[in-house]
Write a protein that holds these residues in place. Structure first.
Motif, short mmCIF file in Angstrom:
data_model
loop_
_atom_site.label_atom_id
_atom_site.label_comp_id
_atom_site.label_asym_id
_atom_site.label_seq_id
_atom_site.Cartn_x
_atom_site.Cartn_y
_atom_site.Cartn_z
N ARG A 1 0.84 -1.19 0.00
CA ARG A 1 0.00 0.00 0.00
C ARG A 1 0.88 1.25 0.00
N LEU B 1 -1.34 6.64 1.90
CA LEU B 1 -2.61 5.99 2.15
C LEU B 1 -2.55 5.18 3.44
N LEU C 1 -3.44 12.50 -1.42
CA LEU C 1 -4.31 11.45 -1.96
C LEU C 1 -5.45 12.00 -2.80
N LEU D 1 -11.67 5.75 -1.17
CA LEU D 1 -10.24 5.54 -0.99
C LEU D 1 -9.88 4.08 -1.19
#
Length: 230
Positions: free
Chosen positions: A36, A40, A115, A143
């Motif tokens: 990831r 995030l 983001l 998200l």
């Protein structure tokens, strides 16, 4: 460019789930194979910490805890590229206000800033009691989950943005859902009265229960999460 516009509202529709197309569901054995992105991961860690804090309602922490447990494994991460079109014009104001709300929110604001341009922002569908021109004053994005920057079918972590003096329409939620406000707002859950809530307020809304939210002089920013059915 214009934001992505959802389909017309169906009676009883859950207005945070206006997927425009069938998501590319990720097979279970593909979960956990990717790393990831750090912004995030840090954002999820910090939001999760607030939703599991001692001050959070037990029901909200229960929902968030199940989501965070599944987030220990990573879905299919969208390749990083240039900013996607459609980011709400007033979003920067909401994030700037969040950064000034206290030290613990400054890091969250910086993470979200990195983001926001990678999210697919969708216009909200209107419904009962929504403010005028609601379709142009509200956006939401995923998200993590179907259509998110991390694609997966077992959960959703989403974000809501609304311009000043916007009211989200009343609607019934299909799954138990936990929220955290990243700005001040006013909330109505089920048959309860409206109540004012400060930045950092955590709350939950059960499946089959109506939900509405509104903001006044400051734009609204909130994060929500749920475990997907099946």
């Amino acid at each position: 460019m214009a934001r992505v516009v959802g389909r017309p509202t169906r009676p009883g529709a859950d207005l945070l789930l206006n997927d425009d197309e069938k998501p590319a569901y990720i097979r279970l054995h593909d979960i956990g194979r990717e790393r990831r992105p750090q912004p995030l991961q840090e954002f999820l860690n910090d939001i999760g910490g607030l939703m599991l804090s001692a001050d959070a309602p037990a029901v909200a922490s229960f929902v968030a805890g199940k989501v965070l447990q599944r987030l220990l494994k990573t879905g299919k991460v969208r390749p990083e590229g240039g900013p996607l079109p459609g980011m709400p014009e007033g979003l920067n104001d909401a994030v700037s206000h969040l950064a000034k709300s206290g030290r613990k929110y400054e890091a969250i604001a910086n993470q979200f800033n990195s983001l926001a341009g990678r999210l697919l922002w969708r216009r909200g569908r209107t419904g009962p009691f929504a403010s005028l021109n609601f379709g142009n004053t509200h956006s939401h994005a995923v998200l993590v989950g179907p259509g998110g920057m991390e694609e997966r079918a077992d959960l959703r972590v989403g974000v809501i943005y609304m311009d000043r003096y916007t009211r989200f329409p009343d609607h019934v939620q299909t799954q138990p859902r936990a929220f955290i406000l990243l700005s001040p707002g006013e909330i109505c859950l089920g048959d309860s009265q409206w109540f004012s809530a400060a930045t950092g307020t955590v709350f939950a809304n059960d499946a089959g229960q109506s939900f509405a939210i509104r903001c006044t002089a400051q734009p609204l920013l909130a994060v929500w999460c749920q475990v997907e059915p099946g």
